[in-house]
Design a protein around this motif. Structure first.
Motif, PDB file in Angstrom:
ATOM      1  N   SER A  15       0.829  -1.209   0.000  1.00  0.00           N
ATOM      2  CA  SER A  15       0.000   0.000   0.000  1.00  0.00           C
ATOM      3  C   SER A  15       0.864   1.260   0.000  1.00  0.00           C
ATOM      4  CB  SER A  15      -0.919   0.002   1.226  1.00  0.00           C
ATOM      5  OG  SER A  15      -1.813  -1.097   1.188  1.00  0.00           O
ATOM      6  N   ARG A  16       1.919   1.233   0.792  1.00  0.00           N
ATOM      7  CA  ARG A  16       2.828   2.389   0.846  1.00  0.00           C
ATOM      8  C   ARG A  16       3.467   2.616  -0.517  1.00  0.00           C
ATOM      9  NH1 ARG A  16       6.101   5.156   4.656  1.00  0.00           N
ATOM     10  NH2 ARG A  16       8.211   5.597   3.927  1.00  0.00           N
ATOM     11  N   ARG A  17       3.899   1.526  -1.150  1.00  0.00           N
ATOM     12  CA  ARG A  17       4.512   1.631  -2.467  1.00  0.00           C
ATOM     13  C   ARG A  17       3.527   2.179  -3.494  1.00  0.00           C
ATOM     14  NH1 ARG A  17       9.062   2.788  -3.601  1.00  0.00           N
ATOM     15  NH2 ARG A  17       8.022   4.283  -4.958  1.00  0.00           N
ATOM     16  N   ALA A  18       2.266   1.746  -3.392  1.00  0.00           N
ATOM     17  CA  ALA A  18       1.243   2.221  -4.326  1.00  0.00           C
ATOM     18  C   ALA A  18       1.035   3.723  -4.187  1.00  0.00           C
ATOM     19  CB  ALA A  18      -0.071   1.469  -4.087  1.00  0.00           C
ATOM     20  N   LEU A  19       1.074   4.225  -2.969  1.00  0.00           N
ATOM     21  CA  LEU A  19       0.910   5.664  -2.747  1.00  0.00           C
ATOM     22  C   LEU A  19       2.105   6.443  -3.302  1.00  0.00           C
ATOM     23  CD1 LEU A  19      -0.502   5.530   0.880  1.00  0.00           C
ATOM     24  CD2 LEU A  19      -1.732   6.388  -1.134  1.00  0.00           C
ATOM     25  N   LEU A  20       3.300   5.943  -3.082  1.00  0.00           N
ATOM     26  CA  LEU A  20       4.492   6.613  -3.599  1.00  0.00           C
ATOM     27  C   LEU A  20       4.486   6.629  -5.130  1.00  0.00           C
ATOM     28  CD1 LEU A  20       7.146   5.157  -1.138  1.00  0.00           C
ATOM     29  CD2 LEU A  20       6.501   7.564  -1.322  1.00  0.00           C
ATOM     30  N   ASP A  21       4.132   5.501  -5.718  1.00  0.00           N
ATOM     31  CA  ASP A  21       4.098   5.431  -7.179  1.00  0.00           C
ATOM     32  C   ASP A  21       3.013   6.344  -7.746  1.00  0.00           C
ATOM     33  OD1 ASP A  21       6.152   3.609  -7.173  1.00  0.00           O
ATOM     34  OD2 ASP A  21       4.871   1.852  -7.415  1.00  0.00           O
ATOM     35  N   ALA A  22       1.880   6.390  -7.064  1.00  0.00           N
ATOM     36  CA  ALA A  22       0.793   7.260  -7.518  1.00  0.00           C
ATOM     37  C   ALA A  22       1.219   8.721  -7.447  1.00  0.00           C
ATOM     38  CB  ALA A  22      -0.452   7.034  -6.667  1.00  0.00           C
TER      39      ALA A  22
END
Length: 214
Positions: A15-22
């Motif tokens: 989830s953290r990675r998804a937010l950073l990528d977004a």
């Protein structure tokens, strides 16, 4: 002790990675100061509440992006300085340094674009984080330069000044590669040639600096 992540920890990292990528994706077309939590979570396919389980606010997300944007460049440049031929400012060493920057821009364009835009942007914590990371980078480069025979007799202030010149040059070169027209090898070649000539000029100044009556 096993370092395998459990399902909850793996989901949290995902989830953290998804937010950073977004956030990084959205920042290709806008400044951090205009980015909102709802915009990021919508892009990541999460609820706004989920954002605050990972970051305090948008500037906190930006600071994390700063840290990961420069981490790989730190490692690569220090490897160049510590590698074969690094005991002097040789053409081979200069060529490797410029090649590292060019490769880094090709592989991390979104990160480099983010840094170039936000280094002097409107979000103070992010500006401060970029300045702090570049200062740490200069410290690391100064320490590496200090082990080279060409630095014999140099004091810490002069080594730091030289390191800052190199770091600023690398940042400027990265920005130049970023702005080069796409699919134009000739433009990249010109940027690389100028970068190598500039590094050569710095290295010649370094070689004669102790004899200049510091």
């Amino acid at each position: 002790m096993s370092h395998t992540l459990g399902p909850r920890q793996a989901q949290k990292q995902q989830s953290r990675r998804a937010l950073l990528d977004a956030g990084l994706h959205l920042l290709e077309a806008q400044n951090l100061s205009s980015l909102g939590v709802r915009e990021v979570t919508r892009e990541a396919g999460m609820s706004p509440a989920g954002f605050y389980r990972h970051f305090r606010d948008i500037p906190d997300l930006g600071v994390t992006l700063v840290e990961e944007s420069l981490a790989s460049l730190h490692t690569m440049v220090l490897a160049v300085l510590a590698g074969p031929g690094a005991t002097e400012d040789s053409a081979e060493l200069i060529d490797r340094a410029v090649a590292v920057v060019a490769d880094h821009v090709r592989e991390h364009r979104a990160h480099v674009r983010f840094l170039a835009r936000e280094r002097h942007g409107g979000v103070r914590p992010v500006r401060a984080a970029i300045a702090a990371e570049l200062a740490r980078f200069a410290d690391e480069v100064a320490a590496a330069l200090g082990t080279q025979p060409a630095s014999e007799g140099w004091d810490e202030d002069d080594l730091r000044m030289l390191a800052e010149l190199y770091v600023e040059h690398l940042v400027t070169t990265a920005a130049a590669y970023l702005d080069a027209p796409g699919d134009t090898p000739a433009a990249e070649d010109r940027i690389g040639l100028l970068a190598r000539r500039q590094l050569r000029l710095i290295s010649l100044g370094r070689r004669h600096w102790p004899a200049a009556g510091r």
